[in-house]
Design an enzyme around this catalytic site. Structure first.
Site, mmCIF file in Angstrom:
data_model
loop_
_atom_site.group_PDB
_atom_site.id
_atom_site.type_symbol
_atom_site.label_atom_id
_atom_site.label_comp_id
_atom_site.label_asym_id
_atom_site.label_seq_id
_atom_site.Cartn_x
_atom_site.Cartn_y
_atom_site.Cartn_z
ATOM 1 N N HIS A 16 0.815 -1.212 0.000
ATOM 2 C CA HIS A 16 0.000 0.000 0.000
ATOM 3 C C HIS A 16 0.855 1.272 0.000
ATOM 4 O O HIS A 16 0.321 2.377 -0.160
ATOM 5 C CB HIS A 16 -0.921 -0.004 1.228
ATOM 6 N N ASP A 75 -2.243 2.271 -4.486
ATOM 7 C CA ASP A 75 -3.455 2.724 -3.799
ATOM 8 C C ASP A 75 -4.580 1.711 -3.995
ATOM 9 O O ASP A 75 -4.510 0.842 -4.870
ATOM 10 C CB ASP A 75 -3.887 4.085 -4.330
#
Length: 546
Positions: free
Chosen positions: A517, A521
């Protein structure tokens, strides 16, 4: 005149430090005899002699930093030192005759059998069995199994033992036919790259080796020289009685000296693992780690306490040491969890169209291409298709930079009897369905046979893991660092789905994308899975690049 140059040091390594010269100008050298040792940020590299002759001059002295292919020394070819030349350390105790020196020049890897110091006792030769090349960045291995024992006859290229590294198992073949006269590294011993594993006696020396009684404990070949204790590595102590330097004369690696000075560590606190007990840079790091370890009696915080076991149950337990491969798998998976901001998102795909297409063309496909048409090629193609639209899933973090890969080296997670390995298929985005299926089949077989090389498991940019072959319905795969994405496939199962307003049974599969992450995204991760889903539910989209 033959030049001695810096060998290839490995991917992304451009320079090294000259750590130790084992020869000095004027010394005789044989082909493949070790001349010096180079030290890089990751590994120690030994430089062999490219020719037999005399070391005429040394260009790069100890402590100098040299680049790849830089000139280290020059060797004058011809007479490599008969009985008149007395180079330091080039003769062992003065016991070899001129004839033995000549034989050594002709066969540099063979040593004249000289048990009693007289050449007339035996006319055979001895051949050292060395650790083979283990792969880039691999500096040590564990002796897993010996298939032969001392005194056994061996044929050339017959497998003698098996070594186990962090990733692969390596078989060691016999370099010559004869008798296995001595095993230097017993099972369980950790050996360095290019360490001696055993000695094979050939000719009359081999014939007499099996008739000799075992030497007494603490001696080697019945002489006065102390024998190497079982389990000791090649570099546990300096050699004695061969004109080599004493312990006080051993020169530690320059980078180790610098590290000890910077960290305030004394030489007595460090146990050397290099040749003849030399201290290497990594030895200083180990000494510092040991100094920071909790005192004896205190439990280490990273080790979970073992649950209490009843006495009657303990007798029925079996304790087995983890293999190096399993230890590496455990460490890398935990490092991935500790390093990446790992998150998993899920979707499901209707496999109706892929299954119909496969069923229609599988016989024709196999007849033309010689390989079976499976599901993995569809998923590989679909992932390549999706990675073009979401390139951050195919990228990696390097410090404060994001490195985008304009190619796809696909890792295919493969279960083997020894653990999970990930062979890499390079430039898979440019391969056809048939080429992908052939590569997956070939890599999978080599993985199960333990024949994969280190190079075949490095450089991947994205990974696919198919837990469905074991019946897994849903799972969250763990990243394969430094990659930023891994796709988990699962079991195809008939489930009721609403299609055009009607409930129908459809072959459905759950997909799971674990991603980092930090650079991917949620939008990118979901988009990636949707594109994979669309490509599989309508395979014609991949043909038309839609």
């Amino acid at each position: 005149m033959t030049e001695v140059r810096v060998p290839t040091l490995g991917e992304s390594v451009t320079e090294a430090t000259v750590a130790t010269w084992f020869k000095k100008p004027g010394d005789s050298v044989a082909v493949d005899e070790m001349l010096c040792e180079l030290e890089t940020d990751k590994v120690t590299v030994e430089v062999p002699s490219p020719a037999a002759g005399t070391l005429s001059d040394i260009v790069a002295e100890e402590g100098e930093t040299v680049g790849v292919d830089a000139l280290l020394a020059n060797i004058s070819e011809g007479d490599s030192g008969g009985g008149d030349k007395k180079g330091g350390g080039s003769q062992k105790g003065g016991g070899k005759s001129e004839e033995a020196s000549k034989e050594t020049e002709e066969a540099p890897k063979k040593e004249v059998a000289d048990a009693g110091g007289s050449q007339g006792d035996q006319t055979g030769t001895k051949v050292d069995v060395m650790v083979p090349t283990l792969g880039e960045s691999v500096s040590e291995a564990t002796v897993a199994t010996w298939f032969k024992k001392s005194g056994d006859s061996v044929e050339q290229d017959e497998t003698l033992c098996e070594l186990e590294t962090d990733k692969v198992s390596v078989e060691v073949p016999a370099p010559a036919s004869g008798t296995l006269s001595e095993i230097v590294a017993e099972e369980g011993t950790t050996v360095q790259a290019d360490a001696k594993l055993a000695v094979i006696a050939t000719g009359s020396a081999g014939a007499g080796a099996s008739d000799k009684a075992e030497p007494e404990a603490g001696t080697k070949d019945g002489g006065d020289t102390p024998a190497k204790a079982p389990g000791a590595t090649q570099y546990d102590s300096p050699p004695a009685g061969d004109g080599g330097p004493g312990r006080s004369d051993i020169e530690d690696a320059p980078s180790a000296k610098k590290a000890m000075a910077e960290k305030g560590v004394s030489r007595d606190q460090v146990q050397g693992s290099g040749r003849d007990g030399r201290v290497m840079k990594e030895d200083v790091a180990k000494a510092l780690s040991a100094a920071k370890a909790p005192p004896q009696g205190e439990s280490a915080p990273q080790k979970a306490p073992r649950a209490p076991v009843a006495a009657e149950d303990e007798a029925r337990e079996e304790r087995v040491k983890m293999t190096r491969l399993r230890q590496t798998i455990a460490r890398r998976l935990k490092d991935a969890q500790n390093t990446a901001a790992m998150l998993t998102t899920y979707n499901e795909v209707d496999m109706t169209e892929v299954m119909a297409l496969r069923s229609e063309y599988k016989d024709l496909f196999e007849k033309k291409h010689g390989v079976r048409l499976g599901f993995m090629s569809f998923f590989t193609k679909a992932c390549c298709f999706a990675l073009k639209e979401v390139p951050e899933v195919n990228a990696e973090i390097d410090g404060t930079d994001v490195v985008y890969k304009n190619f796809v080296h696909m890792g295919i997670a493969t279960g083997t009897p020894n653990g999970l390995v990930v062979p890499v298929i390079r430039d898979v985005d440019s391969l056809s369905f048939a080429e992908i299926e052939a590569a997956i089949g070939e890599k999978g077989k080599r993985a199960r046979d333990g024949k994969l090389s280190m190079a075949e498991m490095q450089g991947g940019t994205f990974t696919i893991s198919n837990g469905g072959v074991y019946g897994s319905l849903m799972s969250s795969p763990i990243l394969n660092p430094p990659q930023s994405g891994i796709l988990g496939m699962h079991k195809i199962q008939q489930r009721p789905m609403v299609v055009d307003g009607e409930i129908k049974a459809r072959p459905m599969m759950y997909l799971a994308l674990s991603y980092d992450h930090r650079i991917v995204d949620g939008k990118g991760a979901v988009t990636f899975l949707v594109r994979v889903k669309e490509a599989l539910e309508d395979p014609r989209r991949m043909l038309m690049d839609l």
